[in-house]
Enzyme design. Structure first.
Site, PDB file in Angstrom:
ATOM      1  N   LYS A 254     -41.094   9.998  13.193  1.00 14.93           N
ATOM      2  CA  LYS A 254     -41.183  10.394  11.796  1.00 14.93           C
ATOM      3  C   LYS A 254     -41.941   9.316  11.022  1.00 14.93           C
ATOM      4  O   LYS A 254     -41.637   8.131  11.145  1.00 14.93           O
ATOM      5  CB  LYS A 254     -39.775  10.577  11.222  1.00 14.93           C
ATOM      6  CG  LYS A 254     -39.726  11.253   9.872  1.00 14.93           C
ATOM      7  CD  LYS A 254     -38.278  11.556   9.495  1.00 14.93           C
ATOM      8  CE  LYS A 254     -38.195  12.277   8.164  1.00 14.93           C
ATOM      9  NZ  LYS A 254     -36.803  12.604   7.804  1.00 14.93           N
ATOM     10  N   GLU A 340     -23.350  23.764   6.989  1.00 20.76           N
ATOM     11  CA  GLU A 340     -22.566  23.928   5.770  1.00 20.76           C
ATOM     12  C   GLU A 340     -21.299  24.752   5.994  1.00 20.76           C
ATOM     13  O   GLU A 340     -20.254  24.471   5.398  1.00 20.76           O
ATOM     14  CB  GLU A 340     -23.433  24.568   4.677  1.00 20.76           C
ATOM     15  CG  GLU A 340     -24.541  23.679   4.153  1.00 20.76           C
ATOM     16  CD  GLU A 340     -25.797  23.697   4.994  1.00 20.76           C
ATOM     17  OE1 GLU A 340     -26.739  22.939   4.679  1.00 20.76           O
ATOM     18  OE2 GLU A 340     -25.847  24.468   5.982  1.00 20.76           O
ATOM     19  N   ARG A 368     -24.924  29.422   1.903  1.00 21.70           N
ATOM     20  CA  ARG A 368     -24.758  29.747   3.313  1.00 21.70           C
ATOM     21  C   ARG A 368     -23.287  29.738   3.725  1.00 21.70           C
ATOM     22  O   ARG A 368     -22.936  30.250   4.786  1.00 21.70           O
ATOM     23  CB  ARG A 368     -25.543  28.747   4.169  1.00 21.70           C
ATOM     24  CG  ARG A 368     -26.961  28.532   3.701  1.00 21.70           C
ATOM     25  CD  ARG A 368     -27.695  27.539   4.552  1.00 21.70           C
ATOM     26  NE  ARG A 368     -28.145  28.153   5.794  1.00 21.70           N
ATOM     27  CZ  ARG A 368     -29.022  27.592   6.623  1.00 21.70           C
ATOM     28  NH1 ARG A 368     -29.508  26.405   6.359  1.00 21.70           N
ATOM     29  NH2 ARG A 368     -29.385  28.196   7.713  1.00 21.70           N
TER      30      ARG A 368
END
Length: 611
Positions: A254, A340, A368
């Site tokens: 990254k 979640e 969600r």
């Protein structure tokens, strides 16, 4: 500002023949030009820098092996698709990245036929790919590949495992899963999956023969160097030729190629505002603290005094403000991955065990886990506090990230108390009340913004803070704002008073359920106007209107809020103004409906025959 374009990048108008014809030895030069372009552009506009710097060679390989859009490339999540945008005819549009009316920060079907999925909620790509592969099979289009590109962080989401369960069992329905493993999502990936991937990357090689993916029915290739385009091309061609479900495990870095990102251990410059390209540091420093930082510091103080308070994050430790508590009480903050649903039900278990969990999640992502909030927490009347960061209009991240649905959705949950603090002092007060409340779940809404000055109440009446009232004349307009929109409501009150109207501004603090004192106050005014940065329908305003109807209050209740639509990206203040949620817009709405109310209740003219 026109960005510089390298000589090779300038020849790639759109992914296709020019890119595939480029000699392999020139690919590293092209990759360097792309990184330079991204650093220059994203440092000016803000956006997701680190994830895209790590995707350069991988995206080049994808577009050299597969023919988009005939072959389906689905990116999960979309913040790693900048290079894909750059290679599909949108180079010039990067000057408007994340600006109102400009290039979006995520894939967008309206921008390009190369963008199939506008996904910027994680863990969805494999399910999309499953459906696309079924469609290809039903249509007899076996020559059209389906490729899902997913990060290791997104692999922690439960939806991924539901898709893997289906994909691995369909041996005659080929899908290529490119697992972009950089060891982190926003932060380092946590959990058993991360440990398993590390074994595959750094073990003795025997594990690669049989592993989690092969046991689920996939052919496994990897680990592959995601910054070696030639190696990537070779493996992807082999994966395509197999015509069966395949996982290609790719290792990337990254922030690759940009030292400030590679050396930033916090988040590798995952998402940035305007930054100095030489240092990667913010070009502007906010003078006022953010709502998130005020929450984080206050929660840390609460945790110090209340050992029963714990916290849960879904891969968003820093963005949701939980870092101070994690540093002070590392064993009381739980990172569950991009999950979640699991976060909410795990919080329910913690509450059953005698603790008070604080679940800090972006408002848009809590959508969600609605079933878990409803059936796993509220049904059991458990003391769980939800802190909804980025509630309301968020700005340049666009429709998938605006936290505009929470009030309308959560208003249907019995026993859930929802607060919207107007300033930092009220945030601290309401958070302390929420974390000591044992009667059921609570929620606090926090915007993505800096905190303005405190707004002191003139008086408190039956749990309502009266922020403004006209001392003489009739009570014409009652303004009831939610949270930080109190400042705009006060601006509207001044404009209405300039027209000689009597105005009251009342802040309920706890907006849902509706305070019974509000219908009584509304009954004393000719018109009531609610102000919320959520949907106009179904939220706080709708609830107050129903409460007034139930209380036989005849005066109309008018709701100022966001339309039932997907609001595009743009500056927060600009979008609020467009929705009529500034002082001028609120006062105009109030004046219009006050005139209508006065006209409706005006005495009828006397017939001429009676004169």
């Amino acid at each position: 500002m026109t960005m510089r374009t390298g000589p090779l990048l300038g020849t790639i108008a759109e992914a296709g023949g020019a890119l595939r014809a480029l000699p392999a030895e020139q690919l590293p030069v092209l990759a360097a030009e792309i990184r330079e372009f991204l650093v220059e552009k994203v440092c000016v506009s803000g956006g997701h820098l680190g994830p895209n710097l790590g995707m350069v060679e991988l995206t080049l390989a994808l577009h050299r092996v597969f023919e988009s859009p005939r072959d389906a490339l689905v990116f999960d999540i979309g913040h790693q698709a900048y290079v894909h945008k750059l290679l599909t005819g949108r180079r010039e549009a990067f000057d408007s990245l994340r600006q109102a009316g400009g290039l979006t920060g995520y894939p967008s079907r309206s921008e390009s036929v190369h963008d199939l999925v506008e996904n910027s909620h994680a863990s969805t790509a494999l399910s999309y790919a499953d459906g696309l592969a079924k469609a290809r099979q039903l249509a007899g289009e076996s020559d059209r590949a389906v490729v899902a590109v997913i990060g290791d962080g997104a692999m922690t989401g439960g939806l991924v495992w539901e898709a893997l369960n289906n994909l691995g069992a369909a041996k005659d329905r080929p899908v290529i899963i490119v697992l972009n493993d950089n060891g982190r999502s926003y932060a380092p990936t946590a959990g058993a999956l991360a440990e398993h991937l590390n074994v595959l990357k750094f073990g003795d090689g025997a594990e690669a023969c049989r592993n989690l993916f092969t046991d689920l029915g996939f052919t496994y290739f990897g680990p592959v160097d995601g910054h070696d385009t030639a190696e990537m091309e070779q493996v992807l061609r082999r994966a395509r030729a197999l015509a069966r479900p395949v996982v290609v495990h790719v290792m990337t870095v990254k922030g690759k190629g940009y030292r400030p990102a590679e050396t930033n251990e916090a988040d590798c410059l995952h998402a940035v505002g305007t930054v100095d390209p030489a240092t990667g540091r913010p070009a502007r420093t906010a003078k006022a603290p953010s709502w998130t930082s005020v929450f984080g510091q206050e929660l840390c103080e609460i945790a110090a005094a209340h050992p029963e308070v714990v916290a849960i994050t879904a891969s968003m430790l820093r963005p949701t403000g939980l870092l101070p508590m994690q540093q002070a009480f590392p064993h009381r903050v739980f990172e569950v991955g991009i999950a979640e649903q699991h976060a909410v039900t795990s919080a329910a278990g913690l509450a059953m065990g005698g603790y008070h969990p604080v679940v800090a999640i972006y408002a848009t992502f809590l959508n969600r886990a609605f079933d878990q909030v409803l059936m796993d927490v509220a049904l059991h009347q458990l003391p769980v506090t939800f802190v909804l960061d980025r509630a309301g209009i968020t700005g340049p991240d666009g429709p998938s990230h605006h936290g505009m649905w929470d009030l309308a959705v959560l208003s249907t949950v019995p026993s859930l108390r929802i607060a919207a603090p107007r300033d930092a002092t009220r945030l601290r007060e309401l958070l302390r009340e929420a974390t000591t409340y044992q009667g059921g779940p609570t929620a606090l809404r926090l915007p993505k913004a800096t905190v303005g000055p405190d707004i002191e109440a003139l008086t408190r009446m039956d749990g309502l803070d009266i922020l403004h009232r006209t001392h003489r004349g009739p009570l014409d307009v009652l303004l009831v704002p939610t949270g930080p929109l109190a400042a705009a409501a006060l601006d509207a009150a001044v404009l209405l008073e300039e027209r000689g109207l009597g105005v009251t501004v009342a802040d309920p603090g706890w907006v849902l359920p509706v305070n019974p004192a509000l219908p009584a106050l509304a009954a004393r005014h000719r018109v009531t106007v609610t102000v919320e940065d959520g949907l106009r329908t179904g939220g706080f305003g709708t609830a107050l209107a129903q409460a007034c109807t139930d209380a036989a209050v005849a005066a109309p209740v008018i709701n100022c809020g966001l339309p039932t639509a997907f609001v595009p990206h743009g500056p927060r203040t600009h979008l609020l103004t467009q929705a009529g949620l500034d002082g001028t817009g609120i006062s105009t709405t109030a004046l219009t409906h006050l005139r209508a109310a006065l006209t409706e209740h005006a005495p009828a003219p006397t017939p001429r025959s009676a004169r």
